[in-house]
Motif scaffolding. Structure first.
Motif, PDB file in Angstrom:
ATOM      1  N   ILE A  49       0.817  -1.215   0.000  1.00 33.84           N
ATOM      2  CA  ILE A  49       0.000   0.000   0.000  1.00 33.84           C
ATOM      3  C   ILE A  49       0.847   1.259   0.000  1.00 33.84           C
ATOM      4  CG2 ILE A  49      -1.766   1.290   1.279  1.00 33.84           C
ATOM      5  CD1 ILE A  49      -2.767  -1.439   2.331  1.00 33.84           C
ATOM      6  N   LYS A  50       1.785   1.365   0.927  1.00 30.41           N
ATOM      7  CA  LYS A  50       2.564   2.598   1.034  1.00 30.41           C
ATOM      8  C   LYS A  50       3.614   2.729  -0.060  1.00 30.41           C
ATOM      9  CE  LYS A  50       1.852   3.348   5.963  1.00 30.41           C
ATOM     10  NZ  LYS A  50       2.473   3.612   7.279  1.00 30.41           N
ATOM     11  N   TRP A  51       4.240   1.600  -0.427  1.00 29.96           N
ATOM     12  CA  TRP A  51       5.271   1.686  -1.464  1.00 29.96           C
ATOM     13  C   TRP A  51       4.708   1.419  -2.854  1.00 29.96           C
ATOM     14  CZ3 TRP A  51       8.267  -2.011  -4.456  1.00 29.96           C
ATOM     15  CH2 TRP A  51       9.385  -1.429  -5.087  1.00 29.96           C
ATOM     16  N   GLY A  52       3.611   0.672  -2.920  1.00 32.09           N
ATOM     17  CA  GLY A  52       2.997   0.383  -4.210  1.00 32.09           C
ATOM     18  C   GLY A  52       3.518  -0.860  -4.893  1.00 32.09           C
ATOM     19  N   GLY A  53       4.019  -1.805  -4.115  1.00 30.18           N
ATOM     20  CA  GLY A  53       4.510  -3.049  -4.699  1.00 30.18           C
ATOM     21  C   GLY A  53       3.378  -4.014  -5.012  1.00 30.18           C
ATOM     22  N   PHE A  54       3.698  -5.038  -5.794  1.00 32.73           N
ATOM     23  CA  PHE A  54       2.697  -6.036  -6.176  1.00 32.73           C
ATOM     24  C   PHE A  54       3.110  -7.401  -5.636  1.00 32.73           C
ATOM     25  CE2 PHE A  54       2.322  -2.730  -9.388  1.00 32.73           C
ATOM     26  CZ  PHE A  54       0.947  -2.530  -9.432  1.00 32.73           C
ATOM     27  N   LEU A  55       2.108  -8.174  -5.240  1.00 26.34           N
ATOM     28  CA  LEU A  55       2.321  -9.538  -4.770  1.00 26.34           C
ATOM     29  C   LEU A  55       1.612 -10.518  -5.693  1.00 26.34           C
ATOM     30  CD1 LEU A  55       1.816  -9.033  -0.918  1.00 26.34           C
ATOM     31  CD2 LEU A  55       3.974  -9.363  -2.128  1.00 26.34           C
ATOM     32  N   PRO A  56       2.247 -11.637  -6.051  1.00 27.72           N
ATOM     33  CA  PRO A  56       3.609 -12.016  -5.667  1.00 27.72           C
ATOM     34  C   PRO A  56       4.642 -11.078  -6.281  1.00 27.72           C
ATOM     35  CG  PRO A  56       2.773 -13.502  -7.343  1.00 27.72           C
ATOM     36  CD  PRO A  56       1.617 -12.641  -6.947  1.00 27.72           C
ATOM     37  N   ALA A  57       5.731 -10.902  -5.559  1.00 27.30           N
ATOM     38  CA  ALA A  57       6.755  -9.946  -5.960  1.00 27.30           C
ATOM     39  C   ALA A  57       7.870 -10.630  -6.729  1.00 27.30           C
ATOM     40  CB  ALA A  57       7.321  -9.259  -4.721  1.00 27.30           C
ATOM     41  N   THR A  58       8.580  -9.831  -7.508  1.00 29.99           N
ATOM     42  CA  THR A  58       9.785 -10.324  -8.180  1.00 29.99           C
ATOM     43  C   THR A  58      10.997  -9.955  -7.343  1.00 29.99           C
ATOM     44  OG1 THR A  58      10.114  -8.268  -9.416  1.00 29.99           O
ATOM     45  CG2 THR A  58       8.694  -9.952 -10.423  1.00 29.99           C
ATOM     46  N   ALA A  59      12.092 -10.624  -7.592  1.00 31.40           N
ATOM     47  CA  ALA A  59      13.324 -10.310  -6.865  1.00 31.40           C
ATOM     48  C   ALA A  59      13.752  -8.877  -7.134  1.00 31.40           C
ATOM     49  CB  ALA A  59      14.428 -11.288  -7.271  1.00 31.40           C
ATOM     50  N   ASP A  60      13.562  -8.412  -8.372  1.00 30.26           N
ATOM     51  CA  ASP A  60      13.954  -7.046  -8.724  1.00 30.26           C
ATOM     52  C   ASP A  60      13.130  -6.020  -7.940  1.00 30.26           C
ATOM     53  OD1 ASP A  60      15.384  -5.103 -10.519  1.00 30.26           O
ATOM     54  OD2 ASP A  60      13.317  -4.652 -11.107  1.00 30.26           O
ATOM     55  N   SER A  61      11.810  -6.263  -7.803  1.00 33.97           N
ATOM     56  CA  SER A  61      10.976  -5.305  -7.079  1.00 33.97           C
ATOM     57  C   SER A  61      11.323  -5.283  -5.595  1.00 33.97           C
ATOM     58  CB  SER A  61       9.489  -5.634  -7.272  1.00 33.97           C
ATOM     59  OG  SER A  61       9.142  -6.844  -6.618  1.00 33.97           O
ATOM     60  N   VAL A  62      11.668  -6.428  -5.032  1.00 27.21           N
ATOM     61  CA  VAL A  62      12.063  -6.471  -3.631  1.00 27.21           C
ATOM     62  C   VAL A  62      13.367  -5.708  -3.425  1.00 27.21           C
ATOM     63  CG1 VAL A  62      12.769  -7.964  -1.714  1.00 27.21           C
ATOM     64  CG2 VAL A  62      10.858  -8.640  -3.183  1.00 27.21           C
ATOM     65  N   ALA A  63      14.311  -5.886  -4.345  1.00 25.05           N
ATOM     66  CA  ALA A  63      15.585  -5.167  -4.255  1.00 25.05           C
ATOM     67  C   ALA A  63      15.353  -3.660  -4.353  1.00 25.05           C
ATOM     68  CB  ALA A  63      16.538  -5.639  -5.345  1.00 25.05           C
ATOM     69  N   ARG A  64      14.468  -3.235  -5.275  1.00 24.18           N
ATOM     70  CA  ARG A  64      14.168  -1.802  -5.402  1.00 24.18           C
ATOM     71  C   ARG A  64      13.472  -1.267  -4.155  1.00 24.18           C
ATOM     72  NH1 ARG A  64      10.536  -0.910  -8.754  1.00 24.18           N
ATOM     73  NH2 ARG A  64      10.093  -2.954  -9.698  1.00 24.18           N
ATOM     74  N   TYR A  65      12.657  -2.087  -3.534  1.00 22.00           N
ATOM     75  CA  TYR A  65      11.994  -1.698  -2.285  1.00 22.00           C
ATOM     76  C   TYR A  65      13.040  -1.441  -1.195  1.00 22.00           C
ATOM     77  CZ  TYR A  65       9.297  -2.332   2.044  1.00 22.00           C
ATOM     78  OH  TYR A  65       8.747  -2.182   3.294  1.00 22.00           O
ATOM     79  N   LEU A  66      14.036  -2.322  -1.090  1.00 23.70           N
ATOM     80  CA  LEU A  66      15.097  -2.129  -0.111  1.00 23.70           C
ATOM     81  C   LEU A  66      15.861  -0.845  -0.372  1.00 23.70           C
ATOM     82  CD1 LEU A  66      16.592  -5.756   0.162  1.00 23.70           C
ATOM     83  CD2 LEU A  66      15.048  -4.624   1.773  1.00 23.70           C
TER      84      LEU A  66
END
Length: 312
Positions: free
Chosen positions: A29-46
């Motif tokens: 919600i706050k960052w706008g990511g999607f689930l299931p997530a990709t490794a790239d999106s998780v890395a960008r989140y970090l």
């Protein structure tokens, strides 16, 4: 909720469930990511939260994402090399000293207990039941938390039915589950009666003052002296401890509920307890966990080989 869901939920501690739920909401919600997530999106989140959130918080967020993917039958993206490398780089570029609770020193424990006992005497004389109960409860909670090295959630989950206290002898407490009890087998703790600052006497006095026979040991108390049927929430232990310390004239802004646990570990270490005995008493499973709580004098032992004592 199905029986399977109920058992799966019971396998995870309430605090962990809340933390994981908040982490997933933050990612989605706050960052706008999607689930299931990709490794790239998780890395960008970090990367988006590097330097803003602590390493421990980022690791908690990864654990929550890993748990969500595993429970839903998806491949865990947090194990991908790009995620691990991103976290490693963040740790290198944003080093931060881990914050730890200030250990409650024995002298401050004495001050706050003396003050609470003074409050109890005054409340009895003035027939102020609400003030008497609060002071009696706070004294028992602080002394039991210190001498048993309990976490705040363990203190709040104690049930009278699971406690046996014998004046002048000791106290036995059973917890069906705790953070260190991964298999939920339950664990029994004991503490001896002491000549001063006695947790056994304080517990017995609190139970007597509150006329409790069953249910949670530590409860909320309203302004009229009415006791709640529910146990205290773990988050209420920090303000309770700080308020008691401040009333006793102790600067309390750096103390948390872990200050009781760290205070006991520091006292035990400085009193000559070996690490194995301390680990067994408190319930730590590994040396690293124990050493995080021990506040040792930085130059302890060095004075013996110098011309004069060293001071920090």
């Amino acid at each position: 909720m199905s029986d399977l869901d109920r058992y799966l939920q019971a396998a995870t501690r309430d605090n962990t469930r809340r933390s994981y739920r908040a982490a997933i909401e933050h990612f989605e919600i706050k960052w706008g990511g999607f689930l299931p997530a990709t490794a790239d999106s998780v890395a960008r989140y970090l990367v988006a939260h590097a330097g803003v959130l602590s390493i421990n918080t980022l690791k908690l967020r990864l654990s929550a994402l890993a748990q969500w993917h595993n429970s839903q039958g998806f491949v865990d993206p947090t194990k991908a090399p790009v995620v691990r490398q991103a976290l490693k780089g963040i740790r290198a570029l944003h080093p931060a000293q881990e914050k730890q609770a200030e250990p409650l020193q024995l002298r401050d424990l004495e001050r706050v207990v003396d003050w609470l006992e003074h409050e109890m005497q005054t409340a009895r004389a003035e027939q102020d039941q609400a003030s008497l109960l609060k002071a009696s409860r706070d004294r028992a909670l602080i002394l039991l938390g210190f001498w048993r090295g309990f976490r705040s959630d363990e203190l709040c989950r104690l049930q009278i039915e699971h406690v046996q206290a014998h004046a002048g002898s000791g106290i036995t407490l059973y917890l069906p589950r705790s953070k260190g009890d991964r298999e939920n087998l339950g664990q029994t703790y004991q503490a001896p009666a002491l000549l001063r600052l006695c947790p056994v006497q304080a517990y017995i006095q609190w139970i007597s003052d509150a006329a409790l026979v069953r249910g949670p040991v530590f409860r909320g108390i309203d302004r009229w002296g009415n006791l709640s049927e529910e146990g205290l929430h773990a988050n209420s232990v920090i303000p309770l401890l700080r308020q008691a310390l401040e009333r006793a004239g102790v600067a309390a802004e750096h103390y948390t509920s872990h200050s009781l646990r760290r205070g006991f570990a520091t006292w035990a270490h400085q009193s000559g307890w070996d690490i194995k005995s301390l680990m067994n008493y408190v319930g730590w499973k590994d040396m690293k966990s124990a050493m995080r709580y021990v506040e040792a004098a930085p130059f302890h032992g060095m004075a013996r080989i110098t011309d004069k004592p060293l001071s920090p």
